[in-house]
Design an enzyme around this catalytic site. Structure first.
Site, PDB file in Angstrom:
ATOM      1  N   ASP A 215      -5.569  -6.796   5.453  1.00  0.00           N
ATOM      2  CA  ASP A 215      -4.375  -7.292   4.763  1.00  0.00           C
ATOM      3  C   ASP A 215      -4.049  -8.740   5.122  1.00  0.00           C
ATOM      4  O   ASP A 215      -3.119  -9.315   4.553  1.00  0.00           O
ATOM      5  CB  ASP A 215      -3.160  -6.421   5.114  1.00  0.00           C
ATOM      6  CG  ASP A 215      -3.261  -5.024   4.541  1.00  0.00           C
ATOM      7  OD1 ASP A 215      -3.630  -4.893   3.363  1.00  0.00           O
ATOM      8  OD2 ASP A 215      -2.987  -4.055   5.278  1.00  0.00           O
TER       9      ASP A 215
ATOM     10  N   ASP B  89      -0.453  -3.750   6.990  1.00  0.00           N
ATOM     11  CA  ASP B  89      -0.521  -3.574   8.447  1.00  0.00           C
ATOM     12  C   ASP B  89      -1.934  -3.500   8.985  1.00  0.00           C
ATOM     13  O   ASP B  89      -2.138  -3.220  10.164  1.00  0.00           O
ATOM     14  CB  ASP B  89       0.237  -2.310   8.855  1.00  0.00           C
ATOM     15  CG  ASP B  89      -0.370  -1.045   8.242  1.00  0.00           C
ATOM     16  OD1 ASP B  89      -1.322  -1.165   7.443  1.00  0.00           O
ATOM     17  OD2 ASP B  89       0.104   0.064   8.558  1.00  0.00           O
TER      18      ASP B  89
ATOM     19  N   ASP C 258       0.873  -1.168   0.000  1.00  0.00           N
ATOM     20  CA  ASP C 258       0.000   0.000   0.000  1.00  0.00           C
ATOM     21  C   ASP C 258       0.913   1.221   0.000  1.00  0.00           C
ATOM     22  O   ASP C 258       2.099   1.132   0.267  1.00  0.00           O
ATOM     23  CB  ASP C 258      -0.898  -0.017   1.244  1.00  0.00           C
ATOM     24  CG  ASP C 258      -2.020   1.007   1.158  1.00  0.00           C
ATOM     25  OD1 ASP C 258      -2.123   1.699   0.121  1.00  0.00           O
ATOM     26  OD2 ASP C 258      -2.781   1.123   2.136  1.00  0.00           O
TER      27      ASP C 258
ATOM     28  N   ASN D 280      37.575 -34.939   8.842  1.00  0.00           N
ATOM     29  CA  ASN D 280      36.242 -34.333   8.756  1.00  0.00           C
ATOM     30  C   ASN D 280      36.087 -33.205   9.767  1.00  0.00           C
ATOM     31  O   ASN D 280      35.555 -32.133   9.460  1.00  0.00           O
ATOM     32  CB  ASN D 280      35.186 -35.409   8.997  1.00  0.00           C
ATOM     33  CG  ASN D 280      33.783 -34.909   8.755  1.00  0.00           C
ATOM     34  OD1 ASN D 280      33.524 -34.251   7.752  1.00  0.00           O
ATOM     35  ND2 ASN D 280      32.872 -35.198   9.669  1.00  0.00           N
TER      36      ASN D 280
END
Length: 847
Positions: A601, A597, A335, A690
């Site tokens: 939404d 927000d 928005d 390793n």
């Protein structure tokens, strides 16, 4: 209510069928709520208000998790057998190396877990609760049975509650009932056998307040709530993200190669009459070397480190896996209010129907805004600040709260004794309930007669970039003290309220930064086309293609999918259309972020690949988002996108390291064991290899990153990783066999052979990190200081090991200087060849 309090057991009659007074008495509570002492005691007794009561992993559980791999467990078992039947010293050394490796993983994951807990605490959902007779905000998980909560629009209902009082309270219960429209809630009684959707006096955990306000008594929390029982039955897991799927598929790829290799190597070594136990331990040690044993820890550390880095940019990550989605995002929907604009809505003017400034319009708007209680919003705040009026002769009688379907807020006030219904809202929605227009001089005109002039003036305001609302009123009969939706009719249009919200000064530059990062901004707004177009031009988005809500309603989902990618501005969008737009963009192949927000939404936040909200958002929006911004700004998000890409890139670096020299070394060792009369390395030496090669890789989260690695969105690509593994694995194996050939040609004894091979494999695997970590030549890309120091420390420790007191225990012996020189030459030649292979790979084999 599955609990027992003060000796009282759960009543047979459900709570919605009993008076509120009875429940207050049974729960030893009151309309003023609980005392802090009583609430703390109940929290200790019944536990936190969470759907999942699973506590964070304790340190002991996290430590044990480092050894849950079936291969590691099998190795520990075989080591135990060897301890009693074979060489106790070797078994003890293997056990020590495995434990050290597990402790390193534990230390990394413990730090990552602690960091995430601290970050999540910054964006927890709070609820307004009466404690000691005062309203205070507390974390929703601390709510207990008997608490009294205050609710308003945008709040999440924190537990199952019995309504005590309400004012035009409407609650969205779609998650439980499937009903798309909000349910009206009023105090009272409901039938004991009423279906969940008909229990109008009950509020359910997980639903959220759409409009209005209310006060309610908590009667069930956590897993005893209806939502808790439902989630307990379904045991639903969140959908797997692309990042998690990529990690899993990479793990499967290495495991498949490992299992095949280990079974073949063990069978052939036994066939060649080599000791069975040594062959078994050798095969298992190879499996440990090939298995991405540290991958979960490295991923956790990288994501947690990335989350901390993003927190420095005011971006809080609620779900760590969403970091990858943020880095991969190539479309951001947002928005404009507060994100692209300053977010401080200001009143431009209050005018009558002819466009002249009107104190009467300003006063009626002030009455409407001053008494509003259902939904705190910036428009009402701006009206209250624009002009103030004396309200001593006015009082509120009733309210019909704003909602996203009517798009109106109506207030019944007694103004100097006269009941007036005053409505403001979207112009077309206000005109829908009007029959007349009242001019500033008091003249009444039929709506249809003056409507064209009103719409023309509305268009003029919109072209100036002003958000325009309509204001209407209606005198009611004396003595009327309540209103309903049916009263919103036959009203008089009084005038316009215009607002402005200027774009942020740095917004144009920020939008360009997003574009440079490969992220396209798409604006989705409820404002009319003209306002949205004007603001987009002010933001440097002139010439944007526009699609409006009415146009979206007329086209199919397939058509929207085809068009959405080319649209930059969606205007006049209804709340339920936001989700359609997001889904259309995802179907078109985009990784979509949505920034919102508000209450309207939520569905879009759920639908997006990454939902983004702000800390000041409505609770329901903040809860739905995976990422929360502490500041509502696109500039903040730009920093978050960069940090997300750094995290993803560093995670891929570990994958490249694990699939290059390490894989090549283990593959070479397996092959050499087939033609050598002895094992090229003992099991304890393989495990030490390793451990030493993994040590520098633990610092990868803090490594420097080449700028070009974060310029564009990146996604997990298993094909690319497989090609990388084969290419660099073959280069590594080539030099491994060159080392074998040299040692056999020199005729070195068995123990020196293993020592020389150990030195070459560990040092080359450590140094190759500087080659594979960057696309640039290694001398043009500066590594992070911790990676550099850790690598150099491993090289030094490896070179010193054959000359240390521990050499005999591990099976090493000092090497002559000539052999050390030859090994050094091979390592340097390997680094040079890997650099050439890298250039060739990125030119010809990159998909």
């Amino acid at each position: 209510m599955n609990f027992k309090l003060n000796g009282q057991t759960k009543p047979e009659i459900p709570f919605w069928a009993l008076p509120a007074a009875d429940h207050l008495k049974k729960l030893d509570s009151s309309e003023q709520g609980l005392t802090t002492t009583a609430a703390d005691e109940r929290l200790r007794q019944y536990g936190p208000n969470r759907l999942n009561h699973k506590q964070p992993n304790s340190p002991w559980r996290l430590l044990l998790a480092q050894f849950k791999s079936s291969i590691v467990l099998l190795l520990l078992f075989a080591t135990g057998v060897s301890f009693y039947l074979h060489d106790r010293v070797d078994a003890a050394i293997i056990l020590t190396i495995v434990l050290i490796s597990g402790l390193l993983g534990f230390w990394q994951e413990k730090g990552a877990a602690d960091a995430v807990v601290k970050l999540l605490a910054m964006v927890q959902i709070n609820s307004a609760v009466l404690r000691d007779g005062k309203v205070c905000d507390i974390p929703a998980q601390d709510i207990v049975i008997g608490d009294v909560v205050d609710l308003k629009a945008g709040d999440i209902v924190p537990a199952d509650c019995l309504l005590l009082a309400s004012a035009n309270l409407f609650v969205d219960e779609a998650a439980l009932t499937g009903e798309s429209y909000p349910a009206e809630k009023i105090p009272g009684l409901a039938a004991a056998d009423a279906p969940l959707s008909s229990r109008s006096n009950a509020l359910w955990m997980g639903s959220h307040v759409q409009s209005g306000s209310g006060r309610a008594l908590v009667v069930a929390t956590g897993e005893n709530s209806e939502f808790g029982k439902l989630s307990g039955r379904l045991k639903l897991k969140p959908p797997e993200t692309e990042f998690e799927r990529g990690v899993r598929r990479f793990g499967y790829l290495l495991m498949e190669v490992t299992l095949i290799l280990v079974m073949v190597i063990f069978a052939v070594n036994v066939y060649l009459h080599k000791p069975v136990m040594d062959s078994f331990l050798f095969a298992l040690a190879l499996a440990v070397g090939l298995t991405p044993q540290l991958l979960p820890a490295i991923v956790s550390v990288n994501l947690a480190h990335g989350a901390k880095r993003m927190a420095e940019h005011q971006v809080i990550v609620k779900q760590l896996a969403s970091i990858e989605n943020l880095g991969s995002m190539n479309v951001l929907c947002s928005d404009k209010t507060g994100t692209l604009t300053q977010g401080s809505v200001q009143v431009h003017a209050a005018t009558d129907a002819r466009g002249a400034a009107s104190d009467r319009v300003a006063r009626y708007a002030y009455l409407n805004a001053a008494f509003e209680t259902g939904f705190n919003n910036p428009i009402d705040a701006a009206l209250r600040q624009f002009k103030t009026f004396d309200l001593s002769a006015s009082r509120k009688l009733d309210e019909i709260p704003y909602d996203f379907y009517r798009k109106r807020l109506s207030m019944l006030v007694a103004d100097a004794g006269q009941p007036l219904l005053i409505s403001k809202g979207a112009l077309h929605n206000i005109l829908d309930v009007c029959s007349h227009i009242e001019h500033g001089d008091g003249e009444l005109v039929e709506l249809e007669q003056a409507k064209p002039a009103i719409l023309e003036r509305y268009k003029s305001y919109s072209e100036q970039g002003l958000r325009t609302l309509g204001l209407a009123y209606k005198p009611l009969a004396s003595g009327q003290s309540g209103v309903s939706g049916g009263d919103e009719s036959d009203m008089r249009f009084l005038g316009f309220l215009t607002f402005f919200d200027p774009p942020k000064a740095d917004c144009i530059a920020t939008i360009q930064q997003l574009k440079d990062l490969g992220v396209t901004l798409k604006i989705i707004t409820g404002d009319n086309r003209l306002v949205a177009e004007t603001v987009s031009q002010q933001l440097g988005l002139g010439g944007s293609k526009i699609l409006t809500g009415p146009e979206i309603a007329r086209i199919s989902d397939q058509a929207l999918t085809q068009q959405a990618g080319g649209i930059d501005l969606f205007a006049e969008v209804e709340p339920n259309q936001k989700e359609r737009i997001i889904m259309a963009l995802k179907k078109a192949g985009f990784v979509v972020g949505y920034m919102g927000d508000g209450i309207n939404d939520v569905s879009a936040l759920h639908a997006a690949d990454v939902g983004i909200s702000v800390d000041s958002a409505a609770d329901v929006a903040k809860d739905a988002a995976q990422i929360v911004l502490l500041e509502k700004s696109l500039q903040v998000l730009v920093g978050g996108v960069r940090a997300g890409r750094v995290t993803f890139a560093n995670t891929l670096k570990y994958v490249f390291m694990a699939t290059s020299a390490n894989f090549g070394n283990m593959f070479s060792m397996a092959g050499a064991s087939l033609f050598l009369p002895f094992l090229p390395l003992l099991p304890k030496q393989i495990l030490l290899t390793n451990l030493l090669t993994d040590f520098p890789e633990m610092t990868i989260a803090s490594d420097n990153l080449d700028p070009e690695m974060i310029e564009q969105p990146r996604r997990w690509d298993i094909r690319f990783i497989r090609n990388f593994m084969v290419t660099f694995g073959l280069v590594s194996s080539l030099f491994d066999y060159l080392t074998f050939g040299l040692l056999l040609w020199l005729g070195v004894p068995e123990q020196q052979f293993r020592t020389a091979w150990f030195l070459e494999s560990v040092i080359s695997a450590a140094l190759i990190v500087f080659v594979v970590r960057s696309r640039k030549p290694f001398f043009r890309s500066k590594p992070g200081k911790y990676l550099l120091w850790a690598t150099m420390a491993v090289v030094a420790a490896t070179a010193a090991l054959p000359y240390s007191p521990a050499a005999d225990l591990i099976g090493f012996e000092p090497l002559p200087a000539e052999l050390l020189g030859c090994l050094g030459a091979i390592v340097m030649l390997y680094i040079f060849s890997a650099e050439l292979a890298k250039r060739w790979f990125y030119r010809f084999l990159q998909p």
